[in-house]
Design an enzyme around this catalytic site. Sequence first.
Site, short mmCIF file in Angstrom:
data_model
loop_
_atom_site.label_atom_id
_atom_site.label_comp_id
_atom_site.label_asym_id
_atom_site.label_seq_id
_atom_site.Cartn_x
_atom_site.Cartn_y
_atom_site.Cartn_z
N ASP A 13 -50.78 54.19 31.89
CA ASP A 13 -51.48 55.34 32.50
C ASP A 13 -50.52 56.39 33.05
O ASP A 13 -50.85 57.09 34.00
CB ASP A 13 -52.41 54.88 33.64
CG ASP A 13 -53.45 53.90 33.15
OD1 ASP A 13 -53.91 54.08 32.01
OD2 ASP A 13 -53.79 52.96 33.89
N LYS A 16 -49.06 59.53 28.81
CA LYS A 16 -48.47 59.63 27.46
C LYS A 16 -49.27 60.59 26.58
O LYS A 16 -48.70 61.38 25.83
CB LYS A 16 -48.43 58.23 26.81
CG LYS A 16 -47.57 57.24 27.54
CD LYS A 16 -47.73 55.83 27.00
CE LYS A 16 -49.01 55.13 27.35
NZ LYS A 16 -49.19 54.78 28.77
N GLY A 40 -56.12 54.11 27.33
CA GLY A 40 -57.02 55.22 27.61
C GLY A 40 -56.14 56.43 27.84
O GLY A 40 -55.54 56.56 28.90
N HIS A 41 -56.02 57.29 26.85
CA HIS A 41 -55.11 58.43 26.95
C HIS A 41 -55.90 59.70 27.23
O HIS A 41 -56.65 60.18 26.39
CB HIS A 41 -54.26 58.55 25.67
CG HIS A 41 -53.35 57.38 25.51
ND1 HIS A 41 -52.51 57.21 24.44
CD2 HIS A 41 -53.13 56.30 26.32
CE1 HIS A 41 -51.82 56.09 24.59
NE2 HIS A 41 -52.19 55.52 25.72
N GLN A 223 -49.85 51.55 26.77
CA GLN A 223 -49.41 50.73 27.91
C GLN A 223 -48.02 51.18 28.40
O GLN A 223 -47.63 52.30 28.15
CB GLN A 223 -49.41 49.22 27.55
CG GLN A 223 -50.79 48.63 27.36
CD GLN A 223 -51.43 48.92 26.02
OE1 GLN A 223 -50.84 48.66 24.99
NE2 GLN A 223 -52.63 49.45 26.01
P1 IMO Z 1 -52.54 53.07 28.59
O1 IMO Z 1 -52.16 53.21 27.14
C1 IMO Z 1 -52.77 50.58 32.16
C2 IMO Z 1 -53.35 46.28 31.56
C3 IMO Z 1 -54.66 45.67 32.00
C4 IMO Z 1 -54.18 44.30 32.43
C5 IMO Z 1 -53.12 43.97 31.39
C6 IMO Z 1 -53.60 43.11 30.26
O2 IMO Z 1 -53.73 53.86 28.98
O3 IMO Z 1 -51.35 53.31 29.45
P2 IMO Z 1 -55.14 43.69 28.15
O4 IMO Z 1 -56.54 44.20 28.08
O5 IMO Z 1 -54.13 44.56 27.51
O6 IMO Z 1 -55.03 42.26 27.70
O7 IMO Z 1 -54.81 43.65 29.73
O8 IMO Z 1 -52.69 45.22 30.88
N1 IMO Z 1 -53.47 47.42 30.62
C7 IMO Z 1 -53.24 48.69 30.96
N2 IMO Z 1 -52.97 49.25 32.16
N3 IMO Z 1 -52.81 51.35 31.06
C8 IMO Z 1 -53.07 50.82 29.85
O9 IMO Z 1 -53.00 51.52 28.72
C9 IMO Z 1 -53.34 49.44 29.77
N4 IMO Z 1 -53.65 48.59 28.76
C10 IMO Z 1 -53.71 47.37 29.30
O10 IMO Z 1 -55.23 46.38 33.07
O11 IMO Z 1 -53.54 44.37 33.68
MG MG Z 2 -54.45 55.17 30.36
#
Ligand code: IMO
Ligand code: MG
Length: 427
Positions: A13, A16, A40-41, A223
């Site tokens: 988050d 990106k 979630g972008h 992530q």
């Molecule tokens: P973006 O691309 C923030 C976190 C989840 C959880 C851990 C594992 O928007 O930066 P998962 O569903 O992947 O098995 O969950 O990873 N998580 C993220 N946190 N931004 C994300 O994506 C995330 N994708 C997964 O909250 O702690």
């Molecule tokens: Mg996000």
Amino acid sequence: MAVVAIAGGQWGDEGKGRVIDLLAEKAKVVVRFSGGDNAGHTVINPYGEFRLHLVPSGIFYPRVTCIIGNGVAINPAVLLKEIGDLQKHTVDTSHLVISDRAHLIMPYHTLLDGLEEERRSKGALGTTRRGIGPVFADKVARLGIRAGDLLNKDMFLSRLNSTLEYKNAILTKIYQVPPLSVEEIYEQYRHYGERLTPFIQETSSVIHEALIKGELILLEGAQGALLDPDFGTYPYVTSSSPLVGAGAIGTGIGPMEINRAVGVFKAYITRVGGGPMPTELKDEVGELIREKAHEYGATTGRPRRCGWFDAVAGRFSVQVNGFSDIALTHLDIYDGFPSIKICTAYKFDDRVLNSFPSNVATLEKCQPICEELAGWQESISGIRDFAKLPAQARNYIARLEELLSCPISLVSVGPEREQMIQVRPVL
Ligand code: IMO
Ligand code: MG
């Protein structure tokens, strides 16, 4: 031109999507290389405000080929909805391409993600429940079904039959829930297949063609480094690698082809889900950051945990990614703060740790050692020129550069596309 990877430097988050949305103007290809719809972008541009989960953030430029790479796991229902939503906002999606090697999230993946979280009870990881752990586990266990399988009904049915037999045994015998029906899943995915077929193809050749022509290619990460299965806060991590290195494997190019690697970091830090976070602020300062920056998950709506910038974790992230540049986002959130802290080391028992520990038991006990910098009192959201930033803001940026040993080349001062200060050229 070049291949530029854009990856998350923290716990996700970081912004990106907006960095891609800005840089894609000059690109020929944008490829998502890992993760799934756990991402979630958020992108705010002249078309409106979007939360993209699977479609690359370059989609708003019709001449940019947007590829969902082989390293991504796709939930077809989520993807079709996203394509539909974009079309409703008059965004052209005809330049979207899906790798035939990308794995598909199946109904048992999302179901098992939830059941596994409930089984972990107090030790739950706080996943997004989008089926990410189960789909990537199946990929390496060689049980997966890929986008290309949608193009061949017999192949799809035979893979589904053998996998579902095993999954239903787990569902009924371990979790005591009703089994899933092959016929229903087959029908549902046959329907998805019909709608997605025009997008699915071999994609590494498309990327190589652009490489040979010397076009600009952006690799879009999901992530962040601290959620990496190897280098993140295991087991509180995601299940595919968000690192720059995965940008090569998740798209089908060699690592030597990547010319620049931009790490996206927030000016503070957030985390959503479980796991240690040494600089977390469980007080009114953390609350202030959350409310000012609307720190609620774009995928799950959960409130994000907020804290001071963690330069110990940040330095580690720069190293394991090999970032050449940093994009620092949300700097404007600090407008009006009397002072701002940066964590420069951890206190662990009686020792001072300067490096990021590899196990969560240690990290959980780490207390941040912070230095305090003066804040600025004016709004910076209208500034586009680095030299015009208040001295305290420039000072904060300079200190982060020093602590991370990496230049900060982009600084965002607001959520809109143009609210970005280009300190030095990235492309
Ligand atoms: P973006 O691309 C923030 C976190 C989840 C959880 C851990 C594992 O928007 O930066 P998962 O569903 O992947 O098995 O969950 O990873 N998580 C993220 N946190 N931004 C994300 O994506 C995330 N994708 C997964 O909250 O702690
Ligand atoms: Mg996000």
